[in-house]
Design a protein around this motif. Sequence first.
Motif, PDB file in Angstrom:
ATOM      1  N   GLU A  33       0.741 -19.599 -29.045  1.00 32.64           N
ATOM      2  CA  GLU A  33       1.941 -18.788 -29.290  1.00 32.64           C
ATOM      3  C   GLU A  33       1.588 -17.317 -29.531  1.00 32.64           C
ATOM      4  O   GLU A  33       2.388 -16.441 -29.233  1.00 32.64           O
ATOM      5  N   GLU A  34       0.389 -17.057 -30.037  1.00 30.93           N
ATOM      6  CA  GLU A  34      -0.068 -15.679 -30.283  1.00 30.93           C
ATOM      7  C   GLU A  34      -0.656 -15.031 -29.035  1.00 30.93           C
ATOM      8  O   GLU A  34      -1.050 -13.867 -29.061  1.00 30.93           O
ATOM      9  N   GLY A  35      -0.752 -15.795 -27.932  1.00 31.23           N
ATOM     10  CA  GLY A  35      -1.248 -15.231 -26.681  1.00 31.23           C
ATOM     11  C   GLY A  35      -2.674 -15.594 -26.331  1.00 31.23           C
ATOM     12  O   GLY A  35      -3.231 -15.058 -25.374  1.00 31.23           O
ATOM     13  N   HIS A  36      -3.282 -16.497 -27.088  1.00 30.55           N
ATOM     14  CA  HIS A  36      -4.645 -16.923 -26.788  1.00 30.55           C
ATOM     15  C   HIS A  36      -4.622 -18.023 -25.729  1.00 30.55           C
ATOM     16  O   HIS A  36      -3.698 -18.837 -25.688  1.00 30.55           O
ATOM     17  N   VAL A  37      -5.665 -18.049 -24.890  1.00 34.55           N
ATOM     18  CA  VAL A  37      -5.821 -19.083 -23.867  1.00 34.55           C
ATOM     19  C   VAL A  37      -7.292 -19.483 -23.804  1.00 34.55           C
ATOM     20  O   VAL A  37      -8.161 -18.768 -24.287  1.00 34.55           O
ATOM     21  N   LEU A  38      -7.551 -20.621 -23.186  1.00 35.68           N
ATOM     22  CA  LEU A  38      -8.910 -21.053 -22.889  1.00 35.68           C
ATOM     23  C   LEU A  38      -9.224 -20.601 -21.469  1.00 35.68           C
ATOM     24  O   LEU A  38      -8.587 -21.035 -20.513  1.00 35.68           O
ATOM     25  N   ALA A  39     -10.203 -19.716 -21.337  1.00 33.92           N
ATOM     26  CA  ALA A  39     -10.533 -19.160 -20.023  1.00 33.92           C
ATOM     27  C   ALA A  39     -10.962 -20.236 -19.028  1.00 33.92           C
ATOM     28  O   ALA A  39     -10.712 -20.106 -17.831  1.00 33.92           O
ATOM     29  N   CYS A  40     -11.570 -21.319 -19.502  1.00 39.69           N
ATOM     30  CA  CYS A  40     -12.081 -22.351 -18.602  1.00 39.69           C
ATOM     31  C   CYS A  40     -10.986 -23.142 -17.900  1.00 39.69           C
ATOM     32  O   CYS A  40     -11.240 -23.777 -16.886  1.00 39.69           O
ATOM     33  N   CYS A  41      -9.773 -23.109 -18.425  1.00 35.44           N
ATOM     34  CA  CYS A  41      -8.711 -23.926 -17.827  1.00 35.44           C
ATOM     35  C   CYS A  41      -7.402 -23.147 -17.715  1.00 35.44           C
ATOM     36  O   CYS A  41      -6.321 -23.704 -17.845  1.00 35.44           O
ATOM     37  N   THR A  42      -7.524 -21.836 -17.471  1.00 34.12           N
ATOM     38  CA  THR A  42      -6.356 -20.975 -17.331  1.00 34.12           C
ATOM     39  C   THR A  42      -6.391 -20.257 -15.998  1.00 34.12           C
ATOM     40  O   THR A  42      -7.430 -19.725 -15.606  1.00 34.12           O
ATOM     41  N   GLN A  43      -5.262 -20.256 -15.313  1.00 32.39           N
ATOM     42  CA  GLN A  43      -5.108 -19.541 -14.054  1.00 32.39           C
ATOM     43  C   GLN A  43      -4.233 -18.321 -14.302  1.00 32.39           C
ATOM     44  O   GLN A  43      -3.161 -18.440 -14.903  1.00 32.39           O
ATOM     45  N   PRO A  44      -4.671 -17.140 -13.857  1.00 35.11           N
ATOM     46  CA  PRO A  44      -3.807 -15.965 -13.982  1.00 35.11           C
ATOM     47  C   PRO A  44      -2.669 -16.042 -12.976  1.00 35.11           C
ATOM     48  O   PRO A  44      -2.824 -16.592 -11.891  1.00 35.11           O
ATOM     49  N   ILE A  45      -1.535 -15.502 -13.345  1.00 34.35           N
ATOM     50  CA  ILE A  45      -0.399 -15.367 -12.430  1.00 34.35           C
ATOM     51  C   ILE A  45      -0.251 -13.864 -12.213  1.00 34.35           C
ATOM     52  O   ILE A  45       0.374 -13.176 -13.001  1.00 34.35           O
ATOM     53  N   GLY A  46      -0.909 -13.369 -11.174  1.00 39.93           N
ATOM     54  CA  GLY A  46      -0.946 -11.934 -10.942  1.00 39.93           C
ATOM     55  C   GLY A  46      -2.058 -11.294 -11.753  1.00 39.93           C
ATOM     56  O   GLY A  46      -3.034 -11.927 -12.135  1.00 39.93           O
ATOM     57  N   THR A  47      -1.895 -10.014 -12.022  1.00 37.39           N
ATOM     58  CA  THR A  47      -2.893  -9.251 -12.771  1.00 37.39           C
ATOM     59  C   THR A  47      -2.714  -9.470 -14.262  1.00 37.39           C
ATOM     60  O   THR A  47      -1.597  -9.436 -14.776  1.00 37.39           O
ATOM     61  N   ILE A  48      -3.824  -9.707 -14.964  1.00 35.68           N
ATOM     62  CA  ILE A  48      -3.780  -9.866 -16.415  1.00 35.68           C
ATOM     63  C   ILE A  48      -4.847  -8.998 -17.057  1.00 35.68           C
ATOM     64  O   ILE A  48      -5.792  -8.553 -16.405  1.00 35.68           O
ATOM     65  N   GLU A  49      -4.682  -8.745 -18.341  1.00 37.24           N
ATOM     66  CA  GLU A  49      -5.689  -8.083 -19.156  1.00 37.24           C
ATOM     67  C   GLU A  49      -5.970  -8.994 -20.335  1.00 37.24           C
ATOM     68  O   GLU A  49      -5.050  -9.585 -20.903  1.00 37.24           O
ATOM     69  N   VAL A  50      -7.258  -9.129 -20.688  1.00 41.72           N
ATOM     70  CA  VAL A  50      -7.631  -9.979 -21.811  1.00 41.72           C
ATOM     71  C   VAL A  50      -8.513  -9.212 -22.765  1.00 41.72           C
ATOM     72  O   VAL A  50      -9.182  -8.241 -22.413  1.00 41.72           O
ATOM     73  N   GLU A  51      -8.515  -9.690 -24.003  1.00 44.68           N
ATOM     74  CA  GLU A  51      -9.386  -9.175 -25.056  1.00 44.68           C
ATOM     75  C   GLU A  51     -10.301 -10.321 -25.442  1.00 44.68           C
ATOM     76  O   GLU A  51      -9.839 -11.409 -25.771  1.00 44.68           O
ATOM     77  N   VAL A  52     -11.586 -10.083 -25.362  1.00 41.69           N
ATOM     78  CA  VAL A  52     -12.553 -11.145 -25.646  1.00 41.69           C
ATOM     79  C   VAL A  52     -12.964 -11.113 -27.098  1.00 41.69           C
ATOM     80  O   VAL A  52     -13.091 -10.113 -27.706  1.00 41.69           O
TER      81      VAL A  52
END
Length: 52
Positions: A33-52
């Motif tokens: 809900e805060e916007g975190h995802v697991l990179a190993c099982c996430t597909q971007p929908i278009g362009t995204i920006e992430v903070e590691v």
Amino acid sequence: MASMLSCGTCTVHVTSGQTHMVHNGGIREDEVEEGHVLACCTQPIGTIEVEV
């Protein structure tokens, strides 16, 4: 898509854009809900920006 693990070590925060995540654990619902995802099982929908 990489193998779906449940360790949570690849958690990143999506700061911009949309994603689709299918996971088997490794992340709490409140983190999602805060916007975190697991990179190993996430597909971007278009362009995204992430903070590691």
